[in-house]
Scaffold this active site. Sequence first.
Site, PDB file in Angstrom:
ATOM      1  N   GLN A 172      61.109  41.170  33.426  1.00 31.14           N
ATOM      2  CA  GLN A 172      61.411  39.983  32.630  1.00 31.14           C
ATOM      3  C   GLN A 172      62.892  39.632  32.625  1.00 31.14           C
ATOM      4  OE1 GLN A 172      59.398  37.838  31.386  1.00 31.14           O
ATOM      5  NE2 GLN A 172      57.483  38.932  31.719  1.00 31.14           N
ATOM      6  N   SER A 188      59.819  41.950  39.970  1.00 31.45           N
ATOM      7  CA  SER A 188      58.646  41.295  40.539  1.00 31.45           C
ATOM      8  C   SER A 188      58.990  39.876  40.937  1.00 31.45           C
ATOM      9  CB  SER A 188      57.502  41.286  39.520  1.00 31.45           C
ATOM     10  OG  SER A 188      56.350  40.662  40.047  1.00 31.45           O
ATOM     11  N   HIS A 190      57.236  36.992  41.366  1.00 28.29           N
ATOM     12  CA  HIS A 190      56.680  35.768  40.786  1.00 28.29           C
ATOM     13  C   HIS A 190      57.217  35.464  39.397  1.00 28.29           C
ATOM     14  CE1 HIS A 190      53.571  37.376  37.891  1.00 28.29           C
ATOM     15  NE2 HIS A 190      53.811  38.465  38.587  1.00 28.29           N
ATOM     16  N   THR A 226      52.745  48.021  56.181  1.00 27.03           N
ATOM     17  CA  THR A 226      53.583  46.957  56.739  1.00 27.03           C
ATOM     18  C   THR A 226      54.132  46.085  55.623  1.00 27.03           C
ATOM     19  OG1 THR A 226      52.269  46.928  58.757  1.00 27.03           O
ATOM     20  CG2 THR A 226      53.614  44.988  58.297  1.00 27.03           C
ATOM     21  N   CYS A 311      48.281  39.913  31.777  1.00 26.06           N
ATOM     22  CA  CYS A 311      47.807  40.895  32.758  1.00 26.06           C
ATOM     23  C   CYS A 311      46.607  41.681  32.270  1.00 26.06           C
ATOM     24  CB  CYS A 311      48.948  41.833  33.139  1.00 26.06           C
ATOM     25  SG  CYS A 311      50.336  40.970  33.899  1.00 26.06           S
TER      26      CYS A 311
END
Length: 365
Positions: A172, A188, A190, A226, A311
């Site tokens: 955040q 993160s 997004h 990958t 979430c």
Amino acid sequence: MNESRGWQGSDLTQRIYLDWNATAPMSACAAEAMAEAARAWANPSSVHAEGRRAKALLEDCRDRIAAALGAFPQQIVFTSGGTEALALALNGAKASRRLVLATEHAAVLAAAPDAEIVPVDANGLARLPALEAGDLLAVGHANNETGVIQPIAEIVEAAHAAGARVVCDAVQTAGKLPLPPADFVVLSGHKLGGPPGVGVLVVRCADDFSAIQRGGGQERGLRGGTENLIGIAGFAAALEARRADTDWLARAGELRDRMEARFAALGAEIVAASAPRLPTTSMIRMAGVPAATQLIRFDMAGIAVSSGSACSSGKVGASHVLAAMGMGPAAAEVIRVSLGWTTTEAEIDAFCAAWEVAASARQAA
């Protein structure tokens, strides 16, 4: 492509979006970087020219992300998102005892189900027990529901003095606050205008640390598989954009403070109002009206807010964060409002007006 602005109506492009803590709209620069990276489609681990081109782009993104964070490139480990990065930090680091703050994100609690729970006070600030050598402590930089900021520098200093290490969920605060000085820091894509499906674990202390997902030896053997080159390119561009826009956080804070003052004058309760908080986050209680009812009313009015973390499979349920803060049944009447870099004064005014209508309907009932 313009960065998404407010959304005001039945059309999703005309609604007011105030759920930025759940995810941020994709930045134009991130989308453009991803489109460019799609042309470097080869495997970065391949030794031929196409692979070397992809590898060069991967390492360029790593360098840029490290520079934006004030870290070293060799400390950057790419993952599939914040959840995986947290699991890697909490389970890849050797520890004699794991401790997790009671208000941590569900991904932290799930990654360390046997951890000792650290209590918090009424504002959500940590009440740390005595730490010992070999301990691994998980403390979020800022809570995703309340926005409360932990004194992470003091916590890390105390942990290191005791011989313990610290995992910090900075999902955040990335692009908002300086990178916390923890041993392991999680970000993160997004949450800051990049794509979902890509995260970063900053590993400052690699001693007694090993992979939990093994594969072909990628990421210096710390995360097999990958790399998501396209997502990583979007992450790098979005992070740089947030770091370059030095004024947006102050603008959002002014809007949030004005909104809270208006609600407080109407008798609303602002959760953790006296604690240090992110200027983009507010939890507001409308007494007598369940959060689920509020969310439906605001959604029908063209406004997207939430009751906490997004979430949990879209559920509207009791917040473990507010329960840990001792809020009790009143927690079921709290919604979260979170602002972003394109939030406008007109959007906040529209939300305040909708809130007043909902509050008036409660009083008339």
